[in-house]
Every structure is written in structure tokens, then in C-alpha cells.
Design a protein around this motif. Structure first.
Motif, mmCIF file in Angstrom:
data_model
loop_
_atom_site.group_PDB
_atom_site.id
_atom_site.type_symbol
_atom_site.label_atom_id
_atom_site.label_comp_id
_atom_site.label_asym_id
_atom_site.label_seq_id
_atom_site.Cartn_x
_atom_site.Cartn_y
_atom_site.Cartn_z
ATOM 1 N N CYS A 117 0.869 -1.173 0.000
ATOM 2 C CA CYS A 117 0.000 0.000 0.000
ATOM 3 C C CYS A 117 0.904 1.220 0.000
ATOM 4 C CB CYS A 117 -0.887 -0.001 1.235
ATOM 5 S SG CYS A 117 -1.965 1.431 1.313
ATOM 6 N N VAL A 118 0.647 2.137 -0.905
ATOM 7 C CA VAL A 118 1.428 3.361 -0.994
ATOM 8 C C VAL A 118 0.531 4.514 -0.566
ATOM 9 C CG1 VAL A 118 2.691 4.909 -2.533
ATOM 10 C CG2 VAL A 118 2.806 2.430 -2.886
ATOM 11 N N ILE A 119 1.014 5.296 0.375
ATOM 12 C CA ILE A 119 0.263 6.458 0.850
ATOM 13 C C ILE A 119 0.948 7.705 0.305
ATOM 14 C CG2 ILE A 119 -0.515 7.771 2.854
ATOM 15 C CD1 ILE A 119 -0.269 5.144 4.467
ATOM 16 N N LEU A 120 0.210 8.477 -0.431
ATOM 17 C CA LEU A 120 0.708 9.761 -0.914
ATOM 18 C C LEU A 120 0.020 10.840 -0.099
ATOM 19 C CD1 LEU A 120 0.456 9.064 -4.752
ATOM 20 C CD2 LEU A 120 2.466 8.838 -3.292
ATOM 21 N N THR A 121 0.795 11.751 0.405
ATOM 22 C CA THR A 121 0.220 12.811 1.230
ATOM 23 C C THR A 121 0.696 14.160 0.708
ATOM 24 O OG1 THR A 121 -0.140 13.524 3.517
ATOM 25 C CG2 THR A 121 2.065 12.766 2.956
ATOM 26 N N LYS A 122 0.075 15.191 1.179
ATOM 27 C CA LYS A 122 0.435 16.543 0.774
ATOM 28 C C LYS A 122 1.929 16.773 1.011
ATOM 29 C CE LYS A 122 -1.265 21.222 1.473
ATOM 30 N NZ LYS A 122 -2.201 22.037 2.224
ATOM 31 N N GLY A 123 2.539 17.539 0.163
ATOM 32 C CA GLY A 123 3.986 17.703 0.171
ATOM 33 C C GLY A 123 4.555 18.584 1.256
ATOM 34 N N THR A 124 4.022 18.532 2.456
ATOM 35 C CA THR A 124 4.630 19.298 3.549
ATOM 36 C C THR A 124 5.294 18.317 4.510
ATOM 37 O OG1 THR A 124 2.693 19.275 4.999
ATOM 38 C CG2 THR A 124 2.827 21.068 3.379
#
Length: 163
Positions: free
Chosen positions: A120-127
């Protein structure tokens, strides 16, 4: 209205009270017998779920999922398993701040892992703060399954990477 929860706190409590009533020669009402049977069936189902879905069951009990959220998690995973993988049908999670989005997707990941999804890959906001918060949350929620922390060699293993 009297319910089994008002009479018995758990299956072991019901068994203790039944033993006491039998020892004292008291009659056990049929309703109490039926409630004890319900407790036994629920206990068997929980044990079966724990064997079949160890990560999901652990998180469900630890985090506490509502019935509505459990239905949502199961439907989501069933759809993901049915549709298969592919970039043409990405998943998207929308919701208000503090509405339970992370709790929901953690449950989806856990049940997915239990049903054979390998990654599972979690992409989150770039902060950086949000990325750190997400990694901390995953390490916390999956704590008992993170590589190197398991006491039981038969327990599933989860690896978390911050890249």
C-alpha cells in the motif's frame, strides 16, 4: 428493556452466573440460556475473524470501528479486490478535517493486507509536518505488526517506509 448486556458483562460472566445458579439449585430462565448462546456465537465469530483477518481485527478492536465504518471498509476492500489494480481507477478519499478519513483508510489497508494485498502506498500533501504526522500515525496504528516488534513469529508483518 432488559438485554443480555444488562444481565451478563461477557461470556465468562454468563458462565460464572450459570454455575452459581446451578449450584444454588435455581431455575435458569430460557431467555438467559438464549443470551448465553448469543455470547458464545459472538465469541466464536470474533475468534474466527481474528484468525482470518489478524491485522484488521486487531486494529478494529484497538482503534474501535463503528458498525457503519466496518461495512464501508469491507465494501471498499471487496471493490478493490474485484476491480484489480490499475492507474485508470485510482482511489480517492475525501472528507472534512477530523472526520475519520485516516481511520477509514487504515482499516482498508489492514483488511486488504489480510486478504492478500501486498503493498500500500500512501501519498500525502507535500509538507514535511504532514508527512511526518502520517508516518507516525502508521507506525502507531500498525505498531504490533511493524517489522522487528513481533513476539509471535506467526503474526503478519508490516513494513513502513518514509521515502
Amino acid at each position: 428493556m432488559i438485554s443480555k448486556e444488562n444481565i451478563f458483562e461477557s461470556l465468562s460472566d454468563a458462565e460464572e452466573k450459570f454455575a452459581f445458579m446451578e449450584k444454588a439449585g435455581l431455575e435458569i430462565k430460557q431467555q438467559y440460556v438464549d443470551w448465553k448462546k448469543e455470547w458464545e456465537e459472538e465469541e466464536q465469530q470474533m475468534q474466527s475473524d481474528a484468525r482470518q483477518y489478524p491485522i484488521y481485527t486487531h486494529l478494529k478492536n484497538d482503534i474501535g470501528y463503528t458498525d457503519e465504518l466496518q461495512v464501508c471498509i469491507h465494501k471498499t476492500v471487496d471493490e478493490l479486490m474485484k476491480e484489480g489494480e490499475g492507474a485508470d481507477k485510482p482511489g480517492l478519499l475525501l472528507g472534512k478535517i477530523q472526520s475519520g478519513k485516516t481511520r477509514a483508510f487504515v482499516g482498508v489497508m489492514a483488511l486488504g493486507f489480510d486478504k492478500g494485498i501486498d503493498i500500500c502506498v500512501i501519498l500525502t500533501k507535500g509538507t514535511k509536518p504532514l508527512a511526518e504526522q502520517t508516518v507516525l500515525r502508521m507506525n502507531g496504528d500498525f505498531y504490533d505488526f511493524v517489522d522487528g516488534r513481533q513476539q509471535d513469529p506467526n503474526k503478519p508483518e508490516v513494513k513502513i517506509y518514509d521515502i
